[in-house]
Design a protein around this motif. Structure first.
Motif, PDB file in Angstrom:
ATOM      1  N   VAL A 156       0.885  -1.163   0.000  1.00  0.00           N
ATOM      2  CA  VAL A 156       0.000   0.000   0.000  1.00  0.00           C
ATOM      3  C   VAL A 156       0.928   1.219   0.000  1.00  0.00           C
ATOM      4  O   VAL A 156       1.403   1.653   1.041  1.00  0.00           O
ATOM      5  CB  VAL A 156      -0.951   0.009   1.218  1.00  0.00           C
ATOM      6  N   CYS A 157       1.207   1.729  -1.184  1.00  0.00           N
ATOM      7  CA  CYS A 157       2.172   2.820  -1.366  1.00  0.00           C
ATOM      8  C   CYS A 157       1.409   4.135  -1.536  1.00  0.00           C
ATOM      9  O   CYS A 157       0.274   4.131  -2.002  1.00  0.00           O
ATOM     10  CB  CYS A 157       3.042   2.546  -2.585  1.00  0.00           C
ATOM     11  N   TRP A 158       2.052   5.242  -1.197  1.00  0.00           N
ATOM     12  CA  TRP A 158       1.320   6.508  -1.223  1.00  0.00           C
ATOM     13  C   TRP A 158       2.250   7.711  -1.289  1.00  0.00           C
ATOM     14  O   TRP A 158       3.451   7.604  -1.025  1.00  0.00           O
ATOM     15  CB  TRP A 158       0.422   6.625   0.005  1.00  0.00           C
ATOM     16  N   ALA A 159       1.626   8.845  -1.618  1.00  0.00           N
ATOM     17  CA  ALA A 159       2.307  10.148  -1.586  1.00  0.00           C
ATOM     18  C   ALA A 159       1.239  11.211  -1.410  1.00  0.00           C
ATOM     19  O   ALA A 159       0.105  11.036  -1.852  1.00  0.00           O
ATOM     20  CB  ALA A 159       3.089  10.390  -2.873  1.00  0.00           C
ATOM     21  N   TYR A 160       1.630  12.300  -0.741  1.00  0.00           N
ATOM     22  CA  TYR A 160       0.713  13.429  -0.651  1.00  0.00           C
ATOM     23  C   TYR A 160       1.463  14.736  -0.805  1.00  0.00           C
ATOM     24  O   TYR A 160       2.676  14.805  -0.616  1.00  0.00           O
ATOM     25  CB  TYR A 160      -0.093  13.420   0.656  1.00  0.00           C
ATOM     26  N   MET A 161       0.692  15.764  -1.191  1.00  0.00           N
ATOM     27  CA  MET A 161       1.183  17.135  -1.330  1.00  0.00           C
ATOM     28  C   MET A 161       0.155  18.019  -0.655  1.00  0.00           C
ATOM     29  O   MET A 161      -1.041  17.867  -0.888  1.00  0.00           O
ATOM     30  CB  MET A 161       1.323  17.501  -2.812  1.00  0.00           C
ATOM     31  N   ILE A 162       0.633  18.938   0.202  1.00  0.00           N
ATOM     32  CA  ILE A 162      -0.263  19.785   0.991  1.00  0.00           C
ATOM     33  C   ILE A 162       0.139  21.258   0.847  1.00  0.00           C
ATOM     34  O   ILE A 162       1.319  21.584   0.802  1.00  0.00           O
ATOM     35  CB  ILE A 162      -0.197  19.417   2.498  1.00  0.00           C
ATOM     36  N   GLY A 163      -0.869  22.124   0.830  1.00  0.00           N
ATOM     37  CA  GLY A 163      -0.657  23.575   0.902  1.00  0.00           C
ATOM     38  C   GLY A 163      -0.580  24.253  -0.438  1.00  0.00           C
ATOM     39  O   GLY A 163      -0.156  23.667  -1.430  1.00  0.00           O
ATOM     40  N   PRO A 164      -0.989  25.520  -0.471  1.00  0.00           N
ATOM     41  CA  PRO A 164      -0.981  26.269  -1.735  1.00  0.00           C
ATOM     42  C   PRO A 164       0.426  26.465  -2.303  1.00  0.00           C
ATOM     43  O   PRO A 164       0.590  26.571  -3.516  1.00  0.00           O
ATOM     44  CB  PRO A 164      -1.623  27.610  -1.374  1.00  0.00           C
ATOM     45  N   ASP A 165       1.438  26.480  -1.448  1.00  0.00           N
ATOM     46  CA  ASP A 165       2.819  26.597  -1.918  1.00  0.00           C
ATOM     47  C   ASP A 165       3.434  25.243  -2.276  1.00  0.00           C
ATOM     48  O   ASP A 165       4.566  25.187  -2.756  1.00  0.00           O
ATOM     49  CB  ASP A 165       3.693  27.280  -0.865  1.00  0.00           C
TER      50      ASP A 165
END
Length: 123
Positions: free
Chosen positions: A53-62
């Motif tokens: 179960v692999c994953w990635a995330y990106m957060i924030g307007p910058d």
């Protein structure tokens, strides 16, 4: 900081098959890292019998807060291409999880990397 940023309107999922492996992809809107990690836990429990179960995330307007995880795949072959797809569409406030199941043969670094990249195509 830019006044404009791209994200997803709602959750979505897709499936990609290559040889004997099945890749289930899930894109989930999230507002912070805590929410993203909670979703990851939920998917790990839901797919407890999956190989990875692999994953990635990106957060924030910058787009400065991000994390990825290969979950036992060779280093750089899962989380990195998932994050690469998020980056190629300049998305933020998104978590992408890819569940890999039914692995019955050994694959080399390159095909695994390519399969994870293809499993997260936002087009």
């Amino acid at each position: 900081m830019s006044d404009i940023y791209y994200t997803i309107k709602g959750a979505g999922e897709s499936q990609y098959k290559e040889k004997m492996s099945r890749f289930l992809s899930f894109a989930i809107p999230v507002s912070d890292a805590e929410e993203a990690k909670g979703e990851v836990k939920r998917f790990q429990n839901r797919f407890h019998d999956a190989r990875h179960v692999c994953w990635a995330y990106m957060i924030g307007p910058d787009r400065l807060e991000w994390q990825l995880n290969d979950n036992g795949e060779p280093s750089g072959t899962a989380g990195k291409p998932i994050l690469g797809q998020i980056n190629s569409f300049e998305l933020t406030n998104v978590l992408v999880i890819v569940v890999r199941s039914q692995r019955v043969y050994k694959t080399s670094f390159s095909p695994v990397f390519i399969n994870y990249r293809h499993s997260v195509d936002f087009r």
